[in-house]
Design a protein around this motif. Structure first.
Motif, PDB file in Angstrom:
ATOM      1  N   GLU A  74       6.771   7.922  -2.211  1.00  0.00           N
ATOM      2  CA  GLU A  74       6.927   6.664  -2.948  1.00  0.00           C
ATOM      3  C   GLU A  74       6.475   5.473  -2.115  1.00  0.00           C
ATOM      4  O   GLU A  74       5.845   4.552  -2.640  1.00  0.00           O
ATOM      5  N   ALA A  75       6.768   5.487  -0.832  1.00  0.00           N
ATOM      6  CA  ALA A  75       6.354   4.383   0.037  1.00  0.00           C
ATOM      7  C   ALA A  75       4.834   4.298   0.107  1.00  0.00           C
ATOM      8  O   ALA A  75       4.261   3.206   0.069  1.00  0.00           O
ATOM      9  N   LEU A  76       4.183   5.430   0.181  1.00  0.00           N
ATOM     10  CA  LEU A  76       2.727   5.450   0.247  1.00  0.00           C
ATOM     11  C   LEU A  76       2.100   5.092  -1.099  1.00  0.00           C
ATOM     12  O   LEU A  76       0.981   4.572  -1.143  1.00  0.00           O
ATOM     13  N   ALA A  77       2.822   5.312  -2.179  1.00  0.00           N
ATOM     14  CA  ALA A  77       2.306   4.994  -3.517  1.00  0.00           C
ATOM     15  C   ALA A  77       1.959   3.515  -3.644  1.00  0.00           C
ATOM     16  O   ALA A  77       0.935   3.158  -4.242  1.00  0.00           O
ATOM     17  N   GLY A  78       2.778   2.655  -3.090  1.00  0.00           N
ATOM     18  CA  GLY A  78       2.513   1.220  -3.156  1.00  0.00           C
ATOM     19  C   GLY A  78       1.234   0.834  -2.438  1.00  0.00           C
ATOM     20  O   GLY A  78       0.425   0.046  -2.949  1.00  0.00           O
ATOM     21  N   LEU A  79       1.018   1.396  -1.256  1.00  0.00           N
ATOM     22  CA  LEU A  79      -0.213   1.126  -0.515  1.00  0.00           C
ATOM     23  C   LEU A  79      -1.419   1.679  -1.259  1.00  0.00           C
ATOM     24  O   LEU A  79      -2.456   1.015  -1.362  1.00  0.00           O
ATOM     25  N   CYS A  80      -1.287   2.855  -1.811  1.00  0.00           N
ATOM     26  CA  CYS A  80      -2.392   3.458  -2.553  1.00  0.00           C
ATOM     27  C   CYS A  80      -2.764   2.587  -3.753  1.00  0.00           C
ATOM     28  O   CYS A  80      -3.950   2.354  -4.015  1.00  0.00           O
ATOM     29  N   THR A  82      -2.391  -0.612  -4.038  1.00  0.00           N
ATOM     30  CA  THR A  82      -3.028  -1.826  -3.537  1.00  0.00           C
ATOM     31  C   THR A  82      -4.485  -1.592  -3.167  1.00  0.00           C
ATOM     32  O   THR A  82      -5.371  -2.364  -3.570  1.00  0.00           O
ATOM     33  N   VAL A  83      -4.759  -0.537  -2.395  1.00  0.00           N
ATOM     34  CA  VAL A  83      -6.157  -0.306  -1.993  1.00  0.00           C
ATOM     35  C   VAL A  83      -7.020   0.066  -3.191  1.00  0.00           C
ATOM     36  O   VAL A  83      -8.193  -0.317  -3.251  1.00  0.00           O
ATOM     37  N   CYS A  84      -6.455   0.781  -4.159  1.00  0.00           N
ATOM     38  CA  CYS A  84      -7.219   1.106  -5.370  1.00  0.00           C
ATOM     39  C   CYS A  84      -7.557  -0.148  -6.151  1.00  0.00           C
ATOM     40  O   CYS A  84      -8.694  -0.313  -6.619  1.00  0.00           O
ATOM     41  N   ARG A  85      -6.619  -1.046  -6.311  1.00  0.00           N
ATOM     42  CA  ARG A  85      -6.885  -2.298  -7.041  1.00  0.00           C
ATOM     43  C   ARG A  85      -7.917  -3.161  -6.317  1.00  0.00           C
ATOM     44  O   ARG A  85      -8.811  -3.736  -6.944  1.00  0.00           O
ATOM     45  N   ASP A  86      -7.793  -3.254  -4.991  1.00  0.00           N
ATOM     46  CA  ASP A  86      -8.750  -4.051  -4.215  1.00  0.00           C
ATOM     47  C   ASP A  86     -10.160  -3.480  -4.344  1.00  0.00           C
ATOM     48  O   ASP A  86     -11.129  -4.225  -4.530  1.00  0.00           O
ATOM     49  N   CYS A  87     -10.276  -2.178  -4.258  1.00  0.00           N
ATOM     50  CA  CYS A  87     -11.583  -1.537  -4.353  1.00  0.00           C
ATOM     51  C   CYS A  87     -12.148  -1.678  -5.770  1.00  0.00           C
ATOM     52  O   CYS A  87     -13.340  -1.939  -5.939  1.00  0.00           O
ATOM     53  N   ALA A  88     -11.317  -1.519  -6.770  1.00  0.00           N
ATOM     54  CA  ALA A  88     -11.775  -1.673  -8.158  1.00  0.00           C
ATOM     55  C   ALA A  88     -12.316  -3.085  -8.384  1.00  0.00           C
ATOM     56  O   ALA A  88     -13.349  -3.268  -9.047  1.00  0.00           O
ATOM     57  N   ALA A 110      -4.275   3.335  -9.591  1.00  0.00           N
ATOM     58  CA  ALA A 110      -3.349   2.268  -9.176  1.00  0.00           C
ATOM     59  C   ALA A 110      -2.142   2.190 -10.096  1.00  0.00           C
ATOM     60  O   ALA A 110      -0.999   2.079  -9.637  1.00  0.00           O
ATOM     61  N   ALA A 111      -2.369   2.290 -11.390  1.00  0.00           N
ATOM     62  CA  ALA A 111      -1.258   2.234 -12.344  1.00  0.00           C
ATOM     63  C   ALA A 111      -0.314   3.425 -12.166  1.00  0.00           C
ATOM     64  O   ALA A 111       0.916   3.266 -12.205  1.00  0.00           O
TER      65      ALA A 111
END
Length: 118
Positions: A74-80, A82-88, A110-111
């Motif tokens: 779950e902690a890593l889900a938030g970072l994932c 974020t990076v997916c949204r930034d890259c998109a 990201a969703a």
């Protein structure tokens, strides 16, 4: 789970975690392709390459955490997310097929990751 089995066979995961795992795997694949294509296009694509590499590293790690049922997934889900949204957001600014292919996959990933964050 054998390497050929799909995430739907991972019984310890919820349906939303299975979806997230599948989307993380798709994000890794599409971002590897996009980064490779962008490398051949010169310096103007450097940000896209960097962000795609961030996604491939973080999404692959998140998929591994999910598959093994890590307490830190779950902690890593938030970072994932974020990076997916930034890259998109970066890929959306480019008209190349490989960049556009990233956008929908990364937004979906990201969703799915955000849905895991409690």
């Amino acid at each position: 789970m054998s390497p050929t089995e799909q995430p739907s066979h991972v019984v310890h995961l919820t349906e939303s975690e299975r979806t997230c795992l599948r989307l993380c795997q798709q994000a890794v694949t599409v971002c590897e392709w996009c980064a490779d294509e962008c490398l051949g296009m010169g310096g103007e694509m450097a940000d896209c390459v960097r962000l795609c590499r961030d996604v491939t590293d973080v999404a692959a790690l998140h998929a591994q955490f999910l598959a093994r049922g890590s307490a830190h997934r779950e902690a890593l889900a938030g970072l994932c997310a974020t990076v997916c949204r930034d890259c998109a957001a970066e890929c959306e600014t480019h008209e190349h097929d490989h960049c556009q292919a990233c956008v929908d996959v990364l937004r979906d990933c990201a969703a799915a990751c955000e849905a895991m964050v409690k």
